[in-house]
Write a protein that holds these residues in place. Structure first.
Motif, mmCIF file in Angstrom:
data_model
loop_
_atom_site.group_PDB
_atom_site.id
_atom_site.type_symbol
_atom_site.label_atom_id
_atom_site.label_comp_id
_atom_site.label_asym_id
_atom_site.label_seq_id
_atom_site.Cartn_x
_atom_site.Cartn_y
_atom_site.Cartn_z
ATOM 1 N N SER A 98 0.867 -1.175 0.000
ATOM 2 C CA SER A 98 0.000 0.000 0.000
ATOM 3 C C SER A 98 0.909 1.232 0.000
ATOM 4 C CB SER A 98 -0.888 -0.009 1.255
ATOM 5 O OG SER A 98 -1.657 1.161 1.316
ATOM 6 N N PHE A 99 0.805 2.046 -1.050
ATOM 7 C CA PHE A 99 1.668 3.226 -1.148
ATOM 8 C C PHE A 99 1.290 4.277 -0.120
ATOM 9 C CE2 PHE A 99 2.101 2.249 -5.922
ATOM 10 C CZ PHE A 99 3.227 1.479 -5.707
ATOM 11 N N LEU A 100 2.299 4.953 0.384
ATOM 12 C CA LEU A 100 2.112 6.065 1.308
ATOM 13 C C LEU A 100 2.331 7.350 0.520
ATOM 14 C CD1 LEU A 100 4.175 4.498 4.239
ATOM 15 C CD2 LEU A 100 1.688 4.453 3.931
ATOM 16 N N VAL A 101 1.359 7.656 -0.368
ATOM 17 C CA VAL A 101 1.476 8.809 -1.270
ATOM 18 C C VAL A 101 0.236 9.683 -1.142
ATOM 19 C CG1 VAL A 101 2.969 7.628 -2.932
ATOM 20 C CG2 VAL A 101 0.490 7.538 -3.234
ATOM 21 N N ASN A 102 0.401 10.946 -1.535
ATOM 22 C CA ASN A 102 -0.737 11.871 -1.495
ATOM 23 C C ASN A 102 -1.574 11.742 -2.769
ATOM 24 O OD1 ASN A 102 0.542 13.379 -3.527
ATOM 25 N ND2 ASN A 102 1.555 14.712 -2.049
ATOM 26 N N GLU A 103 -2.673 12.464 -2.806
ATOM 27 C CA GLU A 103 -3.593 12.376 -3.943
ATOM 28 C C GLU A 103 -2.956 12.842 -5.247
ATOM 29 O OE1 GLU A 103 -8.048 13.797 -5.132
ATOM 30 O OE2 GLU A 103 -7.619 13.344 -3.044
ATOM 31 N N ASP A 104 -2.064 13.821 -5.181
ATOM 32 C CA ASP A 104 -1.385 14.276 -6.402
ATOM 33 C C ASP A 104 -0.567 13.144 -7.027
ATOM 34 O OD1 ASP A 104 -2.448 16.818 -6.165
ATOM 35 O OD2 ASP A 104 -0.646 17.682 -5.259
ATOM 36 N N MET A 105 0.134 12.382 -6.183
ATOM 37 C CA MET A 105 0.925 11.268 -6.714
ATOM 38 C C MET A 105 0.018 10.154 -7.220
ATOM 39 S SD MET A 105 3.967 12.154 -6.946
ATOM 40 C CE MET A 105 4.405 10.607 -7.678
ATOM 41 N N GLN A 106 -1.125 9.957 -6.584
ATOM 42 C CA GLN A 106 -2.072 8.955 -7.080
ATOM 43 C C GLN A 106 -2.558 9.352 -8.473
ATOM 44 O OE1 GLN A 106 -5.124 8.537 -4.094
ATOM 45 N NE2 GLN A 106 -3.869 7.183 -2.848
ATOM 46 N N GLN A 107 -2.838 10.629 -8.679
ATOM 47 C CA GLN A 107 -3.264 11.096 -9.998
ATOM 48 C C GLN A 107 -2.146 10.951 -11.020
ATOM 49 O OE1 GLN A 107 -6.385 11.799 -10.898
ATOM 50 N NE2 GLN A 107 -6.873 11.173 -8.814
ATOM 51 N N GLU A 108 -0.900 11.141 -10.587
ATOM 52 C CA GLU A 108 0.250 10.958 -11.478
ATOM 53 C C GLU A 108 0.344 9.500 -11.935
ATOM 54 O OE1 GLU A 108 3.782 11.605 -13.669
ATOM 55 O OE2 GLU A 108 2.196 12.954 -13.035
ATOM 56 N N ILE A 109 0.093 8.561 -11.032
ATOM 57 C CA ILE A 109 0.119 7.142 -11.395
ATOM 58 C C ILE A 109 -0.961 6.853 -12.432
ATOM 59 C CG2 ILE A 109 -0.233 4.776 -10.573
ATOM 60 C CD1 ILE A 109 0.921 5.729 -7.851
ATOM 61 N N VAL A 110 -2.165 7.371 -12.208
ATOM 62 C CA VAL A 110 -3.259 7.173 -13.171
ATOM 63 C C VAL A 110 -2.846 7.706 -14.539
ATOM 64 C CG1 VAL A 110 -5.623 7.843 -13.775
ATOM 65 C CG2 VAL A 110 -5.083 7.170 -11.423
ATOM 66 N N LYS A 111 -2.292 8.907 -14.549
ATOM 67 C CA LYS A 111 -1.857 9.528 -15.808
ATOM 68 C C LYS A 111 -0.817 8.658 -16.516
ATOM 69 C CE LYS A 111 0.824 13.500 -17.325
ATOM 70 N NZ LYS A 111 1.551 14.694 -16.867
ATOM 71 N N GLN A 112 0.186 8.177 -15.781
ATOM 72 C CA GLN A 112 1.237 7.376 -16.388
ATOM 73 C C GLN A 112 0.717 6.012 -16.858
ATOM 74 O OE1 GLN A 112 4.233 8.379 -17.318
ATOM 75 N NE2 GLN A 112 3.781 10.401 -16.485
ATOM 76 N N LEU A 113 -0.223 5.439 -16.111
ATOM 77 C CA LEU A 113 -0.800 4.167 -16.555
ATOM 78 C C LEU A 113 -1.599 4.346 -17.840
ATOM 79 C CD1 LEU A 113 -1.859 2.500 -13.198
ATOM 80 C CD2 LEU A 113 -0.070 1.740 -14.772
ATOM 81 N N LYS A 114 -2.319 5.453 -17.970
ATOM 82 C CA LYS A 114 -3.062 5.722 -19.205
ATOM 83 C C LYS A 114 -2.110 5.866 -20.388
ATOM 84 C CE LYS A 114 -7.159 7.808 -17.122
ATOM 85 N NZ LYS A 114 -7.935 9.054 -16.948
ATOM 86 N N ILE A 115 -0.991 6.552 -20.170
ATOM 87 C CA ILE A 115 0.015 6.699 -21.231
ATOM 88 C C ILE A 115 0.576 5.320 -21.592
ATOM 89 C CG2 ILE A 115 2.329 7.593 -21.741
ATOM 90 C CD1 ILE A 115 1.549 10.064 -19.991
ATOM 91 N N HIS A 116 0.838 4.507 -20.584
ATOM 92 C CA HIS A 116 1.379 3.159 -20.822
ATOM 93 C C HIS A 116 0.407 2.315 -21.635
ATOM 94 C CE1 HIS A 116 3.759 -0.416 -20.072
ATOM 95 N NE2 HIS A 116 2.649 -1.032 -19.697
#
Length: 122
Positions: A98-116
């Motif tokens: 379970s990542f210990l990240v804020n909402e901005d980093m969660q949105q960054e992951i979503v963005k990068q997964l969409k690009i992938h």
């Protein structure tokens, strides 16, 4: 891509994403370990299913926090996370992190997964 009802989405990689990890805390006490190899089997905005041949000292009665270093697309990430489950698997172990990240980093992951995902279609 599979969806988990509790998550925005969880992407399962066809080929695991190679990463490195180190343990930085066990039961609230800071520790320093050398880096080990780990593979990301799937990734979501809040965590990952991972695989490694290394036996991390996690049990349901203790807390283990790790840092995972990985590259997705052209971006490099260093995420802190807490191990939440462990299973013996093949010649190693699967771990839920379970990542210990804020909402901005969660949105960054979503963005990068969409690009992938888009890059896989090309």
């Amino acid at each position: 891509m599979r969806y988990n009802r509790n998550e925005a989405f969880r992407f399962a990689f066809k080929e695991p994403l190679h990463a490195r990890f180190s343990i930085y805390e066990v039961n609230g006490k800071e520790v320093e370990t050398t880096e080990g190899e780990i593979q990301l089997m799937d990734l979501s905005p809040s965590g990952a299913k991972t695989y490694t041949e290394l036996n991390i000292p996690y049990t349901a009665n203790n807390s283990v926090k790790i840092t995972i270093h990985f590259q997705l697309n052209e971006s490099t990430y260093n995420f802190k996370g807490k191990i939440v489950w462990k299973k013996v698997w093949s010649d190693g172990f699967m771990y839920g992190v379970s990542f210990l990240v804020n909402e901005d980093m969660q949105q960054e992951i979503v963005k990068q997964l969409k690009i992938h995902v888009k890059s896989l279609k090309n």
